[in-house]
Enzyme design. Structure first.
Site, short mmCIF file in Angstrom:
data_model
loop_
_atom_site.label_atom_id
_atom_site.label_comp_id
_atom_site.label_asym_id
_atom_site.label_seq_id
_atom_site.Cartn_x
_atom_site.Cartn_y
_atom_site.Cartn_z
N HIS A 1 -13.96 -2.87 -4.40
CA HIS A 1 -14.66 -1.87 -3.58
C HIS A 1 -15.80 -1.15 -4.30
O HIS A 1 -16.64 -0.55 -3.64
CB HIS A 1 -13.66 -0.82 -3.06
CG HIS A 1 -12.79 -1.34 -1.95
ND1 HIS A 1 -11.89 -2.35 -2.12
CD2 HIS A 1 -12.71 -1.00 -0.62
CE1 HIS A 1 -11.27 -2.60 -0.98
NE2 HIS A 1 -11.75 -1.80 -0.05
N HIS B 1 -17.07 -4.61 6.55
CA HIS B 1 -16.42 -4.01 5.38
C HIS B 1 -15.70 -5.08 4.54
O HIS B 1 -15.90 -5.17 3.33
CB HIS B 1 -15.43 -2.93 5.82
CG HIS B 1 -14.66 -2.32 4.69
ND1 HIS B 1 -15.21 -1.40 3.83
CD2 HIS B 1 -13.40 -2.52 4.26
CE1 HIS B 1 -14.32 -1.06 2.93
NE2 HIS B 1 -13.20 -1.72 3.17
N LYS C 1 0.84 -1.21 0.00
CA LYS C 1 0.00 0.00 0.00
C LYS C 1 0.88 1.26 0.00
O LYS C 1 0.60 2.22 -0.73
CB LYS C 1 -0.94 0.01 1.21
CG LYS C 1 -1.86 1.23 1.18
CD LYS C 1 -3.11 1.07 2.01
CE LYS C 1 -4.03 2.27 1.84
NZ LYS C 1 -5.24 2.19 2.65
N GLU D 1 -4.81 9.89 -5.11
CA GLU D 1 -5.65 9.03 -5.94
C GLU D 1 -6.05 9.67 -7.27
O GLU D 1 -7.22 9.69 -7.64
CB GLU D 1 -6.89 8.59 -5.15
CG GLU D 1 -7.52 7.34 -5.75
CD GLU D 1 -8.56 6.71 -4.84
OE1 GLU D 1 -8.21 6.26 -3.76
OE2 GLU D 1 -9.73 6.68 -5.26
N1 LIG Z 1 -8.86 4.73 5.26
C1 LIG Z 1 -8.66 3.66 4.52
O1 LIG Z 1 -7.78 3.65 3.65
C2 LIG Z 1 -9.52 2.45 4.73
C3 LIG Z 1 -9.18 1.25 4.10
C4 LIG Z 1 -9.97 0.13 4.34
C5 LIG Z 1 -11.07 0.21 5.19
N2 LIG Z 1 -11.37 1.40 5.78
C6 LIG Z 1 -12.50 1.51 6.70
O2 LIG Z 1 -12.26 0.67 7.82
C7 LIG Z 1 -13.50 0.34 8.42
C8 LIG Z 1 -13.52 -1.11 8.79
O3 LIG Z 1 -12.48 -1.36 9.70
P1 LIG Z 1 -12.52 -2.60 10.71
O4 LIG Z 1 -12.86 -3.82 9.95
O5 LIG Z 1 -11.27 -2.55 11.48
O6 LIG Z 1 -13.82 -2.29 11.59
P2 LIG Z 1 -14.03 -1.67 13.05
O7 LIG Z 1 -13.09 -0.58 13.34
O8 LIG Z 1 -15.48 -1.36 13.11
O9 LIG Z 1 -13.67 -2.87 14.02
C9 LIG Z 1 -14.42 -4.05 13.96
C10 LIG Z 1 -14.96 -4.47 15.34
O10 LIG Z 1 -13.91 -5.02 16.11
C11 LIG Z 1 -13.82 -4.36 17.38
N3 LIG Z 1 -12.41 -4.41 17.75
C12 LIG Z 1 -11.40 -3.68 17.21
N4 LIG Z 1 -10.23 -4.12 17.68
C13 LIG Z 1 -10.50 -5.12 18.57
C14 LIG Z 1 -9.69 -5.97 19.34
N5 LIG Z 1 -8.36 -5.94 19.28
N6 LIG Z 1 -10.31 -6.87 20.13
C15 LIG Z 1 -11.66 -6.97 20.17
N7 LIG Z 1 -12.48 -6.21 19.42
C16 LIG Z 1 -11.89 -5.30 18.62
C17 LIG Z 1 -14.39 -2.99 17.12
O11 LIG Z 1 -14.84 -2.39 18.30
C18 LIG Z 1 -15.53 -3.30 16.16
O12 LIG Z 1 -16.64 -3.77 16.88
C19 LIG Z 1 -14.59 0.71 7.42
O13 LIG Z 1 -15.24 1.87 7.87
C20 LIG Z 1 -13.81 1.01 6.15
O14 LIG Z 1 -14.46 1.96 5.35
C21 LIG Z 1 -10.61 2.52 5.57
#
Ligand SMILES: NC(=O)c1ccc[n+]([C@@H]2O[C@H](COP(=O)([O-])OP(=O)(O)OC[C@H]3O[C@@H](n4cnc5c(N)ncnc54)[C@H](O)[C@@H]3O)[C@@H](O)[C@H]2O)c1
Length: 353
Positions: free
Chosen positions: A236, A255, A215, A225
């Site tokens: 996506h 996601h 990345k 981008e």
């Molecule tokens: N900015 C970027 O380049 C980019 C790239 C990809 C995805 N995203 C975004 O990322 C988001 C998804 O991220 P995600 O999958 O990490 O979701 P999230 O942040 O919602 O975390 C998923 C779940 O796991 C829990 N959690 C987190 N860490 C934990 C841990 N160590 N132990 C127990 N529970 C834990 C959280 O509270 C949540 O309930 C989406 O909003 C997506 O759009 C952004």
């Protein structure tokens, strides 16, 4: 604009480096805030506080409700309010401790507060470690559209601590694997040869490192981008439409699961437009069927899904532009795809249920 963190530190050296940064920031009289969601407050914050020892008393903790359905302006406003109440100045530091929801929202909050304060990301999910915490995109969902409001605002540092993965629910862990598979398809085909759902503990850091490297290389070449960074959107265009629809209907879809399902349609379109070998598609479908929650879509949803795709940020002049692959590791961006072929891919997707 600096979108690449100074350095990404891992595990033991991450805690050491975090301590050093906090010591220096505090010594210079700046305020330090740490943002968690309700789960990372419970599962991750205690470990950070323990590692920081006496330094932990200098951190002001702010907690938001967990989950994508809270990644919106109202939650951002709550954090701005907390920062203001605690008189965070323009020199304040915001540490985002959480998954992609926290790093995206915390990054967004930091980019706007007092026209921008410094952030550090400490990702706690597989998805945030390999993807969301890297590259400086921030955002919140708005009017059911994913990351409809957002900025580019990179963290100064990223500290990857794989121990956090021990408390991550397995469904969340798998969701992160979808983004690793994406890197495999766009530029690191060797990742697809690994059994990603059973990674040895000793190999996790190296796999995360390879994704971050993939990345970082792309973001360095095209920070905002305009071109090559669009490669990272494989899966996506359709995936975000699935995710937005699930948000609208209040359905449970992560996601990574949305991206994994979106990949089915986008690999199908790749077989039609870029002669991707159908064996690659078939092999991926086998993986998807065995590993991910599959998001069912009805024929009557197609019009709304098309509508959502038309709002995709990559589109230009009303044309739907996709990132597709001609072979694993060989991706191309800005491929115009007609509505009929997209609908055909959705029909193909439905036939797999
Ligand atoms: N900015 C970027 O380049 C980019 C790239 C990809 C995805 N995203 C975004 O990322 C988001 C998804 O991220 P995600 O999958 O990490 O979701 P999230 O942040 O919602 O975390 C998923 C779940 O796991 C829990 N959690 C987190 N860490 C934990 C841990 N160590 N132990 C127990 N529970 C834990 C959280 O509270 C949540 O309930 C989406 O909003 C997506 O759009 C952004």
């Amino acid at each position: 604009m600096k979108l690449i963190p100074n350095t990404v530190f891992y595990d033991i050296s991450a805690f050491m480096a975090l301590r050093k940064v906090i010591f220096n920031v505090h010594a210079s009289g700046r305020k330090i805030f740490i943002l968690t969601d309700s789960n990372t407050r419970q599962f991750c914050l205690p470990m950070v506080m323990e590692e920081l020892g006496d330094l932990s008393q200098h951190l002001v903790s702010i907690t938001i409700a967990a989950g994508e359905n809270n990644k919106h302006l109202q939650t951002a406003m709550e954090v701005w309010e907390q920062l203001s109440v605690h008189q965070a100045g323009r020199d304040a530091l915001l540490i985002n401790l959480g998954g992609g929801m926290v790093t995206d929202l915390g990054g967004f909050v930091a980019s706007v507060y007092k026209r921008g304060i410094e952030t550090i990301h400490v990702p706690t999910t597989m998805l945030a470690m390999v993807d969301a915490a890297i590259g400086g995109k921030t955002g919140v969902d708005f009017m059911h559209l994913k990351n409809n409001l957002g900025t580019f605002h990179g963290p100064s540092w990223v500290f990857v601590i794989t121990k956090f993965l021990e408390t991550l629910p397995s469904r969340q862990y798998r969701s992160g694997i979808a983004e690793i598979i994406k890197y495999g398809f766009i530029s690191r085909p060797e990742l697809l040869k690994q059994d990603l759902f059973n990674i040895e503990k000793s190999a996790i850091q190296s796999i995360i490192g390879r994704c971050i490297d993939a990345k970082t290389n792309i973001v360095q070449a095209d920070p905002e981008e305009q071109g090559i960074r669009k490669l990272l959107n494989l899966g996506h265009t359709v995936g975000h439409a699935f995710e937005a629809m699930a948000l609208m209907k209040q359905q449970d879809l992560l996601h990574g699961e949305a991206v994994a399902s979106g990949l089915v349609c986008e690999l199908y379109i790749s077989t039609r437009l870029l002669s991707l070998d159908t064996e690659v598609l078939d092999h991926y479908i086998g993986l998807w069927q065995s590993a991910f929650l599959r998001y069912p879509v009805a024929e009557e949803d197609d019009a709304e899904l098309m509508n959502l795709m038309l709002q995709d940020k990559k589109n230009r002049a009303g044309k739907l532009l996709f990132t597709l692959i001609s072979a694993p590791g060989n991706a191309v961006f800005d491929i115009p795809v007609g509505q009929e072929l997209i609908e055909e891919s959705l029909q193909f997707y439905r036939s797999l249920f």
